[in-house]
Design an enzyme around this catalytic site. Sequence first.
Site, PDB file in Angstrom:
ATOM      1  CB  SER A 173      71.365  14.220  41.537  1.00  0.00           C
ATOM      2  OG  SER A 173      70.410  13.198  41.628  1.00  0.00           O
ATOM      3  CB  ALA A 215      75.708  14.563  46.852  1.00  0.00           C
ATOM      4  CB  CYS A 216      76.789  15.734  51.140  1.00  0.00           C
ATOM      5  SG  CYS A 216      77.773  14.257  50.810  1.00  0.00           S
ATOM      6  CG  ASN A 230      75.197  13.564  53.963  1.00  0.00           C
ATOM      7  OD1 ASN A 230      75.173  12.811  54.940  1.00  0.00           O
ATOM      8  ND2 ASN A 230      74.722  13.206  52.798  1.00  0.00           N
ATOM      9  CB  CYS A 261      70.372  11.819  53.928  1.00  0.00           C
ATOM     10  SG  CYS A 261      69.181  12.670  52.911  1.00  0.00           S
ATOM     11  N   GLY A 262      72.522  12.063  56.686  1.00  0.00           N
ATOM     12  CA  GLY A 262      73.188  11.363  57.775  1.00  0.00           C
ATOM     13  C   GLY A 262      74.138  10.255  57.381  1.00  0.00           C
ATOM     14  CD  GLU A 263      74.049  10.088  52.779  1.00  0.00           C
ATOM     15  OE1 GLU A 263      74.207  10.676  51.696  1.00  0.00           O
ATOM     16  OE2 GLU A 263      73.168  10.399  53.595  1.00  0.00           O
ATOM     17  N   PRO A 313      70.900   7.645  50.341  1.00  0.00           N
ATOM     18  CG  PRO A 313      69.873   9.694  50.741  1.00  0.00           C
ATOM     19  CD  PRO A 313      71.078   8.890  51.109  1.00  0.00           C
ATOM     20  CB  THR A 314      69.479   5.599  45.554  1.00  0.00           C
ATOM     21  OG1 THR A 314      68.508   4.611  45.928  1.00  0.00           O
ATOM     22  CG2 THR A 314      70.825   5.230  46.144  1.00  0.00           C
ATOM     23  N   GLY A 315      66.949   8.255  45.975  1.00  0.00           N
ATOM     24  CA  GLY A 315      65.611   8.565  45.488  1.00  0.00           C
ATOM     25  C   GLY A 315      65.520   8.771  43.998  1.00  0.00           C
ATOM     26  CB  ILE A 329      70.335   7.809  41.005  1.00  0.00           C
ATOM     27  CG1 ILE A 329      70.622   7.259  42.398  1.00  0.00           C
ATOM     28  CG2 ILE A 329      70.928   9.188  40.803  1.00  0.00           C
ATOM     29  CD1 ILE A 329      72.114   7.035  42.648  1.00  0.00           C
TER      30      ILE A 329
END
Length: 742
Positions: free
Chosen positions: A74, A89-90, A271, A273-275, A419-421, A423
């Site tokens: 985003s 993002a992170c 970050n 969300c952990g990814e 996560p791609t909430g 997008i």
Amino acid sequence: MTAECKLNENARKVLESRYLKKNTEGEIIESPDEMFRRVARNIAEANLKYDEDPSDDEENFYKIMKNLDFLPNSPTLMNADNELQQLSACFVLPVEDSMDGIFDSVKNTALIQKSGGGTGFNFSRLRPKNDLVKTTGGIASGPISFMKIFDAATNTIKQGGKRRGANMGILRVDHPDIMDFITAKEAEENLNNFNISIAVTDKFMEAVKKNQEYKLINPRNNEITGTLPACKVFDKIVEMAHKNGEPGIIFIDEINRHNPTPGIGEIESTNPCGEQPLLPYEACNLGSINLSHMTKTNEVDQIIIDYDKLAYTVKTATRFLDNVIDMNNYPLIKIKKIVEGNRKIGLGVMGWSDLLIKLGISYASEEAVNLARKVMAFIRKTSYEQSREIAERRGSFPNIAESIHQKPMRNATTTTIAPTGSISIIAGCSSGIEPLFAISYKRHVLDDTMIEVHPIFEKLAKKHKFYSRELMKTIAENSSIQDIEIIPDAIKKLFVTAHDIEPMWHIKMQAAFQKEVDNAVSKTVNFHHHASIEDVRTVYTMAYELNCKGVTIYRDGSRSEQVLSTGFKNKDSIPPSKKGKRPRPKVTYGTTEKTIIGCGKLYIIINSDKQGVCELFTTTGKGGGCHAQSEAISRLVSLALRSGVPLHEIIEQLRGIRCEAAMVKKDVNNLSCPDAIGRALENFINNTKNGKDIYQKLKPQFTEKNSTDSETEDTNCPECGARIEHEGGCAVCRNCGWSKCG
């Protein structure tokens, strides 16, 4: 065909709300197509730094975004060629064991979150509570007390006017304060801007397996301060995760076994969300390929994966993300230095569940798990090939000598499952590698409720002649189709939702992707409300045994609205709804207050549900009074409450209004009927935490009377009031695009 033609209505709504350029009056001044062109042109400009023509890449970047085959994270869509130009993002920031170090990190957090990034921290360097502080002769307050400072700072920052800050807080399992950390979010008003995870070591997991004690180590001097039974600690982690979804776990030794730059340092955090495991001050630029678009029909009319199209998209997206590094305006010089030194990118996927449906493969199957491994291996191999090709022209990442790579590489890492909430809503596909959260959705438009159905399911329903609006509405209310007899079994097998799938399949799918991913995988293991603590324990253990780098679970209905309605937990505790009022609850609880107005007695009834105050009624005593006026005010107040108007604004409008009847009489408590209602609301929220403690006090009766509701209880979106989905280690609203993780 332009991008606008491919966007569904929800995608347009999300873009208009959050992504498209606006003028100073808040008016939209670009179309989605113009947004994609803006981003493509800006990112392609990085070519000029290397004396390369940007025109071809601009067209290719534009094409994959316009066709919704690939979308970056985003911040890149929002900020490319905008004033911020912050595209990541992170980030991960270190937290040093000193006042200067701690508050430097708080300041840096504010700068990052203001620019639109999420932040991760490991608080394990901080000495435990009650430890010695030599400089003052006092005692330390411990990591959790300082986490609250970071939490408060985040609460005051709205990122670029578009995103609210998100944090990851991590503590090693061998820190002396570990038991306090595990229960830090047991009270749901604590650390609402944090996800928390335990950094679990191999030694700890071995101690759990052997039912042994393990050592606690003071980070100030590395001395052993005591021991704890590993099983007791693991039991508490599992118990709390079952209770409210946290803490999660990251397997810190597994993460560092795959650290691409061990010569630079150990990875200590991720970050939010952990990814994305990152070194201190590192940032990563993420993007996702829409796998539902990577298909074609073969000569016998079967839908198969189009590996040629996938290869083109992977290569183009890899060049795009590498260019983002050069075009980024980093909030700190230290971040710029290490990001440009390692040049990590994170190419992931979305639309995985949609792809499986197109291919006729059930999500919960070995066939799907094996295909996950195959597809992700292809993506990583292709992205590596492209990274090496870029390195031949532009050079390898500067820190390659400190890395695990033996060949030239432009990027220390190339793949991440994020996560791609938001997008995925824009792309019109399923989120990340998650199963479908629902097959049919309720979408709220003003005072109307529309039903949005998965397009392939709707097509099959009409083909097999079981489609009806009533059935689609029923599915939207119940999510699953598994108990609906009219639907053929073959279709039920394909259209499984997150709660239809046994937890082990969630972990198997995560592990399959993780095997072929450089960084990590963000995924939520969804449990039914009635899942046991033992079910959670099994998943956490299985994740470790299958070499996942972390695991996040969410048990349906285990977390109240407070946790996810971050930033609305004060006077504004009713989430602001931009799309009309939420329905009246079936059951409410409240109080009745008798007061005196100029016309006589006024009885004010204030009712609450689990979100807080939701309605108000008034009745007048025998002395009469302005019954029509008080009823009108009551109706408008109730409408305003359920439409998300902040309570303090309602109170401010009502308080102080005067009427003649009150002015000429003695022994009158209020200036007018509206003033009385305003005062009653103010007293109510001051005495009852906006009515939420009334709900908590009467919750056993509430649950008993509405047992069917308790099993599907979920948090509501803080912007539109629709149901929130827990997926990808995050939370997202499909109705308006709100995401806890931005």
